[in-house]
Scaffold this motif. Structure first.
Motif, short mmCIF file in Angstrom:
data_model
loop_
_atom_site.label_atom_id
_atom_site.label_comp_id
_atom_site.label_asym_id
_atom_site.label_seq_id
_atom_site.Cartn_x
_atom_site.Cartn_y
_atom_site.Cartn_z
N ARG A 1 0.82 -1.21 0.00
CA ARG A 1 0.00 0.00 0.00
C ARG A 1 0.87 1.27 0.00
NH1 ARG A 1 -5.31 -1.04 0.76
NH2 ARG A 1 -5.85 -3.14 1.47
N GLN A 2 1.88 1.28 -0.85
CA GLN A 2 2.77 2.43 -0.95
C GLN A 2 2.23 3.50 -1.89
OE1 GLN A 2 6.56 0.90 -2.20
NE2 GLN A 2 6.90 -0.25 -0.31
N LEU A 3 1.06 3.30 -2.42
CA LEU A 3 0.56 4.24 -3.41
C LEU A 3 -0.92 4.55 -3.15
CD1 LEU A 3 -1.13 2.04 -5.20
CD2 LEU A 3 1.06 1.72 -6.33
N ASP A 4 -1.38 5.58 -3.82
CA ASP A 4 -2.78 5.97 -3.72
C ASP A 4 -3.57 5.16 -4.75
OD1 ASP A 4 -5.25 7.11 -3.57
OD2 ASP A 4 -4.57 9.17 -3.90
N ARG A 5 -4.27 4.13 -4.29
CA ARG A 5 -4.96 3.23 -5.21
C ARG A 5 -6.06 3.95 -6.00
NH1 ARG A 5 -5.65 -2.81 -2.68
NH2 ARG A 5 -3.47 -3.15 -2.08
N GLU A 6 -6.64 4.96 -5.37
CA GLU A 6 -7.73 5.68 -6.04
C GLU A 6 -7.21 6.44 -7.26
OE1 GLU A 6 -10.93 5.45 -5.27
OE2 GLU A 6 -10.38 4.00 -3.73
N ARG A 7 -5.94 6.82 -7.24
CA ARG A 7 -5.38 7.62 -8.33
C ARG A 7 -4.56 6.76 -9.30
NH1 ARG A 7 -2.56 12.87 -5.88
NH2 ARG A 7 -2.46 13.32 -8.10
N TRP A 8 -4.59 5.45 -9.13
CA TRP A 8 -3.80 4.57 -10.00
C TRP A 8 -4.28 4.68 -11.44
CZ3 TRP A 8 0.41 1.47 -9.95
CH2 TRP A 8 0.54 0.54 -10.99
N ASP A 9 -3.36 4.85 -12.34
CA ASP A 9 -3.66 4.98 -13.76
C ASP A 9 -2.87 3.89 -14.48
OD1 ASP A 9 -3.64 5.70 -16.50
OD2 ASP A 9 -4.10 7.77 -15.99
N THR A 10 -3.56 2.83 -14.89
CA THR A 10 -2.88 1.69 -15.50
C THR A 10 -2.09 2.10 -16.73
OG1 THR A 10 -4.61 0.19 -14.70
CG2 THR A 10 -3.23 -0.59 -16.51
#
Length: 1442
Positions: A481-490
């Motif tokens: 969980r090192q990132l903001d999953r809501e802002r993930w852009d594949t």
């Protein structure tokens, strides 16, 4: 070389670590300097003093009578100059400035009767300013001369004529390329990037409009087409059209020979043609980036370009360029038959670009192969109008292709023309790759097999190394969980690794995290659906003469209903169990390693809908396909996704709200938009920033006290635009640098720590692709603010070891001072630490040069030391350890040892000693300013604290005190008490530095303080002091020198004073002139000893709220009275709030001033004192209930000042109307009365006091007297010497009167005022005011204040307004713009809430202002700093002096 390379974007002082980018990319080496617009040139015109033509605006009409004007100048963009010249038939001299005789302008038939008046802000007359010489110098304060005003009819006639002529004008169309290249060559500025943004928007809109027509008419016969195709050569681009100076190319697969298609081979592949067009746009952006990075943007120009997708077809639009078939100088336009390399400078430039992009040089050409970089069909042309400019076109195959494998072996295949590698991958690959590998272009290259092999290995490296590496890192990030999953852009995250989206299946196959697998599958399905609907639209629309909306909507409706499986006559699960899987395999590959589906997921009974988010897929599908669905459909999808409904929507044609064209454009367009937004935001943020040793900017009034809402919105919009640009240019280091800075600016405004992380990540990407000095400094700053000092040290070490000091010193110095406490706009201990670290590095490097003559040393060392020392002293002022932590941690890492907090001041001291050793006078100005006790600057308290660790500063402080450079006696008593309230500063002053002062305020709570140290003290105040035997001994030691002694809130241990007579008898207050005892219980022995010791010298005694601890106070013979009456030289006595009676008649005959506030035991006391001949001049009486006959005897002596503050009817009972002419009419000059009872003789009484100069009448609280306008106007005319008049009355209405009181210069009105209209009479009634005080003024609104200002005299110097709750900024704008402002010296406002901007406006408008007291501290500290920097002579305080 023109000005294009390395220009500086000048903006109002934002962060200085800005990417090194050329001006024609949108930015260059951006630095911290106030933006300067182009100068406006002016010329004189008869009848007017100046005429100013506004920049960037085309002027229309000038007065035809002004023929004798020699020249008129316009500073503007070249395009506007040309428009101006064309409009007025002026000769075209190819000069970007306009300078022609006025007669040339007047020859235009439109120049008839005067000026065409339009509207531009509030100061332009249709782009022309008419300016009079007596106006302010600020252009935003210019007013239009009344002499040019026209009546409404004449203006309308003129405008009608202009409109009529303009209707007849015809345009040959816009030259997009000329405008684009012209703007790129302007100096970098906000207006440049705004103009680029607007140009781009206009181009895209025009391209979209005509592109739709071309697409809709693609199947029509040529003779029926609105826009007809043209033959300009080339096969790969498809059909070509020219309309409105835009070249359109159809992305349509072309047959290159019988039965062979360019992209599809045996069958046409519109997918391949479409991808090739997309590749051209992406490659253009990359090529553009590298021309900038390699400083070739001046030499090689690029076109404007965009792509229009509609009805499944794609058209590219490009600005028409000044090139033709004969202008080719590099590359081939005939399939390799002829390869040109005609210009050495272009050959060298292409080599630099190729190496920069990691492209392999290779031979192309059929008869005479030549060595090229990039694809053989990339063309560079000479500008047919300019022999020093070139244009590059045809970028579709710039990127090396991906090798095509069959049976494990790479072979030539049509896919290599449109399936290309990404620049993020091949730029960092360890071998250069050929753009023409596996194509016939390299058939004659002897090393073609090597280039093909290199490409095969690179492709396998992508498959076997890069994709697995990305999968591992993605898994790790998602699991931890090192990132903001809501802002993930594949899409974006995949592209960062150089992975094409056609390999999402390979990536998903290696991903373990179920949530991420789901997101990737969502992306895969959305892309498959987009491609399939485009294919359906192409099939269903093919053959139609004009594109049919009905066919398109029906196609989309049927397609989506198939996806939703809502046809009850079909298997609703078929699509998600069979169809979609075959489509995924078709696009991504047949094997699980290629399509990412597990064996179980690929089974025909497995429903793929159960592992995707259908709502998210449809959302992406709408965005990618340009389709808008109805809200009801979207709501039903949402309910299905949330489990609220099991039914998917059945679409009707009405649910398809829009099928819109999708337009993609070069990232340079989004970049320009982003830069203009960034520059505008930073211009606003730093509009009033104070820069070190730079002229102060002209104040932007609206930005003082700003809450930064507008700036935050601009930065967020900027982020959005730059992120769009970055999607197609993920290797653009400068773009990521700017994105990082945008996040940092947002962090400074919002203090959201997530923005720091985002800024860091983007700067890391920037450094990955190109590590510039400014980017390293930016990232190091971020790390210091985050507290990651190890990382910042590594970056600074890298900076100093990689680059020469000349390459980064200016940026590093500016960053250091802009975040130092005396300059920064923003809160945060991290910024202070970052500034410290940068100054530390600068000074260390400069000192290491060991050469005072070195240019860098001469330029930076003195200023760096000065600012560094100020930072240290300012930091030292704070007790909070949090502000010291960053500095402590940096020094611990630098020196590789730990420090205790008590060592910090010693560490600071070492740096300060070093600076003072370099220049002993470096802190002289700091010492002088420290006495101001400016909360935003360095205080004397901070200097004293910091000097503990600095031997040189300690000596400097001591010398400054002894020489008088620091003179505490010049401080106000309030500031002095504030200084002495700090025990640490007090102890350092006397114990450490042994400074001797004449005035000392001491508290016994301070440990280690011995008052006998105050050898030079003549004015001593002991506050909250604990009196014991030691205190007495110390006071005995000082007593002979003291001239003033104040005992305030002292306490005793009575046991210490039981046998204190011997000690007390040693008091020797022989020089004591003034004694004040306040809120202090006393012992009789102490009081008596003090009094006896000073009985011959004491002139003034003030005792209030005090009593004796060990004696009863019953009568006039009490011990308290005995002590006081022993005084033999007393002249002034204030005996208030004391319970013990006083034998007044035993006081010495020297008494001149007497203050009473308790009933006397015998009212004849005053009478007896008069009889005895007391020379009383000043009498103060307060709260005495029985004034019967108390005042009457005073009429027999020459009283000069009388204050009576009682509600008792003392006028009548004291016969105050009789005998006034004996003494008071000529002696009484100051009179202050609280008038509480009605009395018929007030007018006669006041009229008799001819000598009055000061009159204060209080009839406010509980008074029965109506001191109204009528009564005031009865007696004021008789007081011809009255200079100061104060009135507290709710009945005084300022009613208009024929009387005026010219002698009154000082007027104070409390609770006065009637209607709003009456306030205009104030200046008429009192025409010679120098000072005006208004407290709680009735009905004083903005309207009333405006009328008041209009009548107030220009002699007014001081204004004090208190509790005026109805006033707003508008009132003080009027004041600032009035004639009063010129002479105003003091403005005090209490409980008048105004914006920061108003105070700036006041100090700017009042050239003689010396004192300014706002009601509250400023909303922004920049307001305070700006005033102190620009107007250091103004005394700025938030606590008014009385």
């Amino acid at each position: 070389m023109n000005s294009l390379n390395h220009e500086k974007i000048e903006s109002n002082g934002y962060i200085n670590q800005i990417p090194d980018i050329q001006s024609n990319t949108g930015y260059s080496s951006i630095i911290n300097s106030p933006s300067q617009s182009s100068p406006i040139q002016v010329q004189t015109i008869d009848g007017y003093d100046e005429i100013i033509l506004s920049p960037r605006i085309t002027p229309h009409i000038l007065d035809k009578n002004n023929k004798n004007i020699p020249n008129i100048s316009l500073s503007t963009a070249s395009s506007n100059v040309q428009i101006f010249k064309n409009s007025y038939n002026l000769p075209n001299n190819n000069n970007n400035s306009l300078q022609q005789p006025l007669s040339d302008f007047i020859s235009n038939p439109l120049l008839n009767s005067g000026l065409v008046v339009g509207s531009y802000q509030s100061i332009l007359v249709d782009n022309i300013n008419i300016v009079k010489t007596n106006i302010p110098t600020s252009t935003d304060e210019m007013i239009i001369d009344k002499s040019v005003e026209k009546n409404e009819l004449s203006i309308k006639e003129i405008r009608d004529k202009v409109y009529a002529e303009k209707r007849l004008q015809k345009s040959s169309g816009r030259d997009w390329n000329k405008d684009f290249q012209g703007l790129l060559r302007l100096s970098a500025s906000l207006s440049k990037f705004q103009s680029l943004s607007y140009l781009a928007m206009d181009f895209v809109k025009a391209a979209e409009m005509y592109g739709l027509i071309i697409i809709k008419e693609m199947f029509m016969p040529i003779e029926l087409k609105t826009i007809k195709p043209i033959n300009i050569g080339g096969i790969a681009g498809g059909e070509k059209y020219i309309c409105q100076n835009i070249l359109f190319k159809f992305a349509y697969d072309q047959q290159i020979s019988e039965g062979i298609w360019l992209y599809g081979g045996n069958y046409p592949s519109e997918v391949g043609a479409s991808k090739q067009a997309g590749n051209e746009l992406k490659s253009l952006s990359t090529f553009f980036q590298h021309t900038v990075d390699n400083q070739l943007a001046d030499l090689i120009n690029l076109p404007l370009m965009c792509i229009i997708d509609y009805y499944g077809y794609r058209v590219t639009a490009m600005s028409l360029l000044p090139i033709n078939k004969t202008t080719l100088v590099y590359g081939s336009s005939d399939g390799g038959s002829t390869v040109r390399q005609d210009r050495v400078e272009i050959n060298e430039a292409m080599e630099r670009l190729g190496r920069s992009m990691n492209l392999q040089a290779h031979f192309v050409g059929q008869s005479t192969p030549k060595l090229v970089y990039g694809p053989g069909d990339l063309e560079v042309h000479l500008d047919e109008n300019n022999s020093s400019q070139y244009y590059a076109i045809d970028f579709g195959r710039l990127f090396p292709p991906e090798a095509y494998f069959k049976d494990g072996k790479a072979i030539a295949h049509r896919d290599v023309f449109f399936k290309l590698l990404r620049p993020e991958f091949f730029k960092n690959y360890d071998k250069a790759l050929s753009s023409d590998a596996f194509t016939a272009w390299s058939n004659n290259d002897p090393d073609s097999d090597i280039w093909n092999q290199n490409l095969s290995e690179a492709t396998l490296h992508l498959y076997n190394v890069i994709i697995p590496r990305a999968a591992v890192e993605f898994n790790s990030q998602w699991d931890s969980r090192q990132l903001d999953r809501e802002r993930w852009d594949t899409e974006l995250e995949t592209h960062k690794y150089g992975i094409n989206l056609r390999h999402l299946g390979r990536l998903r196959h290696l991903i373990d995290n179920s949530d991420l697998r789901k997101l990737i599958l969502n992306e895969m399905v959305a892309r498959v659906l987009k491609n399939k609907i485009k294919e359906d639209l192409r099939i269903n629309m093919a053959g139609n003469y004009i594109g049919s909306e009905e066919s398109a909507i029906n196609s989309v409706t049927e397609f989506l209903n198939m996806i939703f499986g809502v046809d009850k006559f079909e298997n609703s699960k078929y699509f998600w169990t069979i169809t979609i899987k075959s489509w995924i395999s078709e696009k991504f590959g047949d094997s699980p390693q290629q399509n990412g589906l597990t064996e179980r997921e690929f089974q025909s009974e497995f429903d793929l809908m159960t592992i995707v988010n259908l709502q998210e897929i449809i959302k992406q599908f709408q965005e990618k396909a340009g389709i808008t669905l109805s809200e009801s459909v979207l709501e039903q999808l949402k309910k299905f996704g949330n489990g609220e409904s099991k039914r998917l929507p059945f679409l009707l044609y009405s649910d398809i709200k829009q099928i819109r064209p999708l337009v993609k454009h070069s990232n340079s367009i989004a970049r320009s938009e982003g830069i203009s937004l960034y520059m505008k935001a930073t211009e606003m943020i730093y509009a009033n920033q104070i820069f070190f040793e730079k002229p102060l900017p002209k104040p932007n009034y609206l930005r003082f006290g700003s809450d930064f809402h507008e700036e935050i919105r601009l930065l967020q919009a900027c982020n959005e635009k730059l992120n769009i640009a970055s999607r197609s240019s993920t290797t653009d280091a400068s773009l990521y640098h700017l994105l990082g800075l945008v996040d940092f600016e947002l962090y400074k405004l919002t203090q959201k720590s997530s923005l720091l992380n985002s800024s860091r990540d983007k700067l890391l990407i920037s450094i990955k692709y190109q590590a510039t000095p400014t980017c390293l400094i930016s990232l190091a700053t971020i790390y210091d603010v985050m507290g990651h000092h190890k990382e910042s040290i590594k970056l600074y070490d890298r900076l100093t070891s990689t680059y020469s000091a000349e390459q980064y010193f200016a940026v590093l110095f500016e960053s250091a001072y802009i975040y130092s406490p005396n300059y920064t706009l923003f809160p945060g201990y991290g910024l202070n630490g970052a500034s410290f670290h940068q100054f530390y590095i600068i000074i260390k490097l400069l000192v290491s040069l060991n050469n005072r003559e070195h240019p860098l040393v001469q330029k930076y060392l003195y200023n760096s030391y000065k600012l560094f020392l100020e930072l240290l002293i300012k930091t030292c002022q704070f007790q909070n350890q949090d502000i010291h932590n960053p500095i402590k941690e940096i020094l611990e890492l630098r020196n590789q040892r730990e420090y205790q907090f008590n060592e910090i001041s010693m560490l600071y001291g070492q740096f300060i000693d070093s600076g003072l050793e370099y220049d002993a006078h470096i802190l002289d100005n700091v010492l002088r300013r420290s006495l101001e006790n400016d909360i935003y600057y360095i205080t004397i308290r901070g200097i004293l604290k910091c000097s503990v660790g600095s031997r040189r500063l300690s000596l400097l402080v001591k010398e400054a005190f002894e020489s008088g450079q620091i003179n505490l006696e010049s401080m106000s008593s309030e500031k002095l008490e504030e200084l002495f309230s700090n025990s640490e500063a007090f102890i350092q002053l006397f114990t450490v530095h042994h400074i001797q002062l004449k005035t000392v305020i001491a508290k016994s709570a301070w440990k280690g303080v011995d008052i006998c140290q105050f050898n030079a003290c003549i004015n001593l105040q002991l506050s909250a002091f604990y009196f014991n035997a030691e205190t007495i001994n110390n006071l005995v030691y000082l007593s002979s020198r003291l001239q003033k002694l104040t005992l305030k809130e002292i306490t005793f241990a009575q046991s210490d004073f039981q046998d204190d007579k011997p000690k007390l008898s040693k008091f020797d207050f022989k020089s004591l002139l003034e004694l004040n005892i306040i809120d202090s219980p006393m012992t009789f022995n102490l009081l008596e000893s003090i009094m006896l010791s000073c009985k011959l010298s004491l002139k003034k005694f003030y005792i209030d709220r005090s009593y004796l601890l060990d004696r009863e106070d019953n009568d006039v013979n009490c011990p308290m009275s005995h002590c006081i009456t022993s005084l033999q030289s007393i002249e002034s006595l204030q005996y208030t709030n004391i319970s013990a009676p006083l034998d007044y008649l035993s006081l010495p005959l020297t008494l001149k001033s007497l203050a009473l506030n308790r009933d006397l035991s015998d009212n004849s006391v005053i009478s007896e004192m008069v009889k005895k001949g007391y020379p009383l001049k000043t009498i103060y009486i307060e709260n005495i209930s029985n004034l019967h006959s108390l005042l009457e005897p005073l009429k027999n002596i020459d009283i000069q000042s009388l204050t009576v503050h009682c509600y008792y009817n003392y006028f009548q009972c004291n016969n105050l109307l009789d005998g006034l002419d004996l003494h008071w009419s000529r002696s009484l000059t100051h009179l202050k009365l609280l008038v509480g009872k009605e009395f018929s003789g007030y007018c006669q009484f006041f009229s008799s006091l001819k000598a009055l100069t000061t009159l204060y009448l209080d009839t406010s609280s509980g008074s029965e007297v109506a001191f109204n306008d009528h009564l005031i106007n009865e007696f004021l005319p008789n007081l011809i010497n009255l200079n100061s008049f104060t009135l507290e009355s709710t009945n005084y209405k300022l009613i208009e009167t024929a009387n005026f009181y010219s002698s009154i210069q000082y007027l104070s009105l409390y609770n006065c005022g009637g209607s709003q209209d009456n306030w205009k009479n104030l200046g008429k009634i009192y025409p010679n005011l120098r000072e005006l005080r208004l407290q709680n003024p009735r009905a004083l609104t903005d309207y009333a204040m405006r009328s008041t200002i209009s009548t107030l005299p220009v002699t007014l110097e001081n204004i004090r307004i208190i509790d005026a709750y109805d006033l707003s900024d508008l009132s003080f704008i009027d004041l600032a713009n009035s004639s009063i402002a010129q002479n105003l010296k003091s403005l005090i406002l209490l409980n008048v809430r105004l914006s920061d901007s108003i105070f700036i406006k006041m100090v700017e408008s009042c050239p003689n202002l010396l004192f300014l007291t706002p009601s509250f501290e400023f909303k922004s500290k920049i307001t305070h700093k700006y005033i102190k920097a620009k107007y250091p002579h103004i005394h700025l305080s938030f606590k008014p002096d009385n």
